[in-house]
Design an enzyme around this catalytic site. Structure first.
Site, short mmCIF file in Angstrom:
data_model
loop_
_atom_site.label_atom_id
_atom_site.label_comp_id
_atom_site.label_asym_id
_atom_site.label_seq_id
_atom_site.Cartn_x
_atom_site.Cartn_y
_atom_site.Cartn_z
N GLU A 24 2.39 -6.43 -0.48
CA GLU A 24 0.99 -6.35 -0.85
C GLU A 24 0.70 -5.16 -1.77
OE1 GLU A 24 -1.87 -6.21 2.30
OE2 GLU A 24 -3.48 -6.55 0.85
N ASP A 25 1.32 -4.03 -1.48
CA ASP A 25 0.92 -2.81 -2.18
C ASP A 25 1.82 -2.40 -3.34
OD1 ASP A 25 -1.00 -2.77 -0.27
OD2 ASP A 25 -0.06 -1.20 0.96
#
Ligand code: MN
Length: 740
Positions: free
Chosen positions: A89-90
């Site tokens: 996600e990051d």
């Protein structure tokens, strides 16, 4: 230099993680190198990132991995996924990268965690509750994919809650309430009690800081009591156990702030009135049990626990209503323990939990142990744990496109809190069921065959219908009939997912299987009546029988639920309406021309009449009683006759049946049956077709699924009647048939 010491701290955390993995179970070189790779990928990917608190981001995945391994008790796969849980996600690392390096499972678990984070973010930006529910559905779906997704999300959440301090107040509240809504119930359902307790306390700290401070202050004030307890309670118990030759560990704990507060609210008591502020856990070593066959070992362990229970309650008076025996009846997550609450010399109640090392391990890391084993034996087929079974059920339910998201979330939440009831089989075995379970649920819990043919049950010797809601402690014997099959109405009677799935499955295949048969039957009927089959007529049939789909219509025709009489009704071909069938006065029955009775010579010439109270039929032992100038003929066991005979001996007339006369006598039988479709038809078929008897009247009243009927009919003699009663008793669902 700060940079360096931070790096060192990271390394230390990593070493701690590897140590924790090793203490759970031996670590293969491959596992270790995979963990190391995951750690490096995460460290590089998050390299430039810091958390709100200012610390390096990598501390977070490391902390989550440590919670998963140390506090939950999971293995290397959990450690790897925890380290990687935020990279997709990051950062630039993709799911495909992870799949290439670590394989499918790791990629899927990380994907699940990522999906949850995304859905949660959308949910936070949205005020509309129904679309929030839609998001929760996505979250739940991702969770149910693999139990590890839930475990990791819980560990992730626990670490976030522990480090929430540097967040804005609104963020604190948002995360806290989501924790309360979703993660605490999940932790509870998974049996991760210490995580649940900590999350409860953390939520309270953020949502109700004043109360939290007040109660934790009060707990701190009781430190003196704790010391006193050690002296006058713990010490004597230790002496007793030592004298008894037990090997044990004793742990004591003070109730958490949140559970104190909850108790004060639920019970409306003050802090000083909380009677189980202190608890003691006695963990027994039973080395003799090791190496024994499971059943024997468990029996021995239970014996040891009860010995300790007897010792303690012999010295300290127990509160009888507080005994909880989770040893003989383990909870559905496997929890075994014996709980009692006893009075101490300082006038305080203390809860005492008695268990063995094995039970303690299950209580603390029970669910993880199952998964740990699976991780270590990847090629072995391992029976699904209750948690996996539950996730599978939730998943099926979530995937149902006909269900609305809000209902699903509610259903899910309900399944988190399901309490259990204990039902006994006729053989005395205990079966655990969710509360609100019905007879049908129980039948399916034992065997799908039993469920598919269930017509009711005997509960503590009382006959009850399939929808009867069971209570803990009831003994249930399922009644079946091979002629009974699941129908749509059954879905209203079943509460458990398992039963409902079976019923739906059954109906689905059954309907498909019998469509052709139904079509054929309908065609034949229409051919006979010289009616053409048109789409309008099909539509008319569906309307008439209030059926939505063709498949249902054909199914009902195939099963005979819609018979030719019904079809005739629909096309106005029937001659009489069916209600008349059941209440037809039979005027054409031959009333006796000559008396069916012979009396003694002294009473020849008297008119004889069968008594209306006991309705004798040919073959019954009878007695005549002179009443108003006539001889009333009673059965010899008729209470009225017995009364008359006792009072007026002079009126008794010896009477017997005239043989060879074919005379019909009016008699009646009562029927008690489990109400089902087609029951009445079958009863009348037995009477009219099989037995060729004439019915005078039949009434059948159903309430709560139980039918009570009275049939008045003409029989020729007692053997007719006996045979009829026998035949009626043989009908599926009929429980009792009695002559009136
Ligand atoms: Mn995270």
């Amino acid at each position: 230099m700060e940079e360096i010491s931070e790096e060192k701290q990271v390394e230390q955390k990593y070493d701690e993680l590897i140590e924790a993995c090793r203490s759970n179970q031996p670590l293969s070189p491959e596992d270790e190198s995979n963990i190391f790779r995951a750690f490096n990928i995460a460290r590089n990917a998050h390299a430039d990132t810091r958390r709100k608190s200012g610390e390096l981001y990598i501390f977070h995945p490391l902390a989550v991995a440590l919670i998963a391994v140390k506090e939950v008790g999971l293995g290397p796969i959990a450690a790897i996924c925890a380290l990687l849980h935020d990279v997709v996600e990051d950062t630039d690392v993709s799911l495909d990268n992870l799949r290439a390096i670590f394989g499918n499972r790791v990629a899927r678990i990380v994907d699940g965690v990522t999906k949850i984070d995304k859905a949660t973010m959308i949910a936070e930006q949205n005020d509309n509750f129904s679309s929030q529910a839609e998001n929760y559905r996505k979250i739940l779906l991702a969770m149910c994919d693999d139990a590890y997704v839930i475990f990791l999300k819980l560990c992730d959440r626990l670490h976030n809650m522990r480090t929430l301090g540097s967040m804005k107040d609104t963020k604190k509240l948002a995360i806290s309430s989501e924790t309360q809504y979703l993660y605490i119930p999940l932790a509870h359902r998974l049996g991760l009690y210490s995580i649940k307790t900590e999350l409860d306390d953390l939520v309270m700290q953020y949502t109700n800081p004043e109360k939290y401070a007040e109660i934790s202050g009060k707990i701190a004030d009781t430190a003196g009591t704790e010391i006193k307890l050690k002296e006058c309670f713990t010490k004597p118990i230790k002496n007793m156990l030592d004298a008894g030759g037990f090997r044990y560990t004793i742990k004591t704990r003070v109730k958490s702030v949140y559970s104190c507060w909850k108790k004060m609210q639920n019970k409306g008591v003050s802090f000083d009135e909380i009677f189980d502020l202190y608890a003691m856990r006695i963990i027994l070593d039973v080395p003799q049990a090791e190496g024994m066959p499971t059943e024997e070992a468990k029996r021995l362990e239970a014996e040891e626990c009860f010995k300790v229970y007897t010792l303690i309650t012999g010295q300290f008076a127990p509160e009888p209503s507080r005994l909880r025996d989770w040893i003989r009846n383990p909870k559905n997550n496997g929890y075994e323990s014996l709980h009692t609450t006893v009075m101490t010399p300082i006038g305080r109640w203390v809860e005492v939990q008695i268990r063995t090392t094995r039970m303690d391990r299950i209580a603390e890391k029970g669910i993880a142990a199952h998964f740990l084993y699976k991780e270590a034996h990847p090629n072995e087929v391992v029976k699904q744990s209750p948690v996996e079974e539950w996730l599978g059920q939730i998943r099926t339910s979530l995937e149902d496109p006909n269900k609305n998201a809000l209902d699903l979330v509610e259903e899910f939440k309900e399944s988190l809190y399901t309490k259990e009831i204990y039902i006994f089989t006729p053989k005395g075995e205990t079966i655990k069921m969710p509360s609100r379970s019905t007879v049908l649920d129980f039948a399916y819990a034992i065997h799908s065959q039993l469920g598919d043919h269930c017509i009711g049950a005997k509960v503590n010797a009382r006959v009850v219908p399939i929808g009867y809601r069971l209570h803990s402690g009831e003994q249930v014997q399922i009644l079946t009939s091979q002629k009974t099959y699941p129908s749509e109405q059954w879905l209203d009677e079943a509460q458990t997912q398992r039963a409902r799935e079976h019923i739906k499955d059954y109906i689905r295949t059954r309907k498909k299987d019998r469509r052709e048969e139904g079509e054929e039957k309908l065609k034949q009927f229409l051919d006979n009546e010289h009616i053409e089959l048109t789409t309008e007529r099909i539509a008319r049939l569906k309307r008439y029988f209030s059926i939505d789909s063709d498949i249902d219509l054909y199914y009902k025709i195939a099963t005979g639920e819609i018979g030719s009489e019904d079809l005739k009704q629909c096309f106005h071909l029937a001659k009489s309406s069916p209600e008349l069938l059941f209440l037809r006065p039979l005027d054409d029955i031959s009333t006796p021309t000559t008396s069916p009775f012979l009396t003694d010579i002294a009473h020849e010439g008297f008119e004889t009449q069968p008594a209306t109270c006991c309705k004798p039929v040919q073959g019954d032992r009878v007695i005549g009683i002179v009443t108003d100038g006539k001889i009333m003929v009673h059965r010899t066991n008729c209470p009225n006759a017995i009364h008359e005979m006792a009072a007026h001996e002079d009126r008794i007339v010896r009477t017997r049946w005239r043989t060879g006369e074919k005379i019909a006598f009016l008699t009646g039988v009562t029927i008690t049956a489990i109400d089902r479709k087609g029951l009445l038809q079958e009863i009348t078929r037995v009477i009219s077709d099989d037995m060729n008897l004439n019915m005078r009247a039949i009434t059948l009243e159903a309430s709560e699924g139980l039918g009570q009927g009275l049939i008045m009919l003409y029989v020729h003699n007692l053997s007719d009647l006996d045979r009829l009663i026998e035949r009626l008793r043989a009908i599926d669902g009929v429980e009792k048939v009695q002559r009136v």
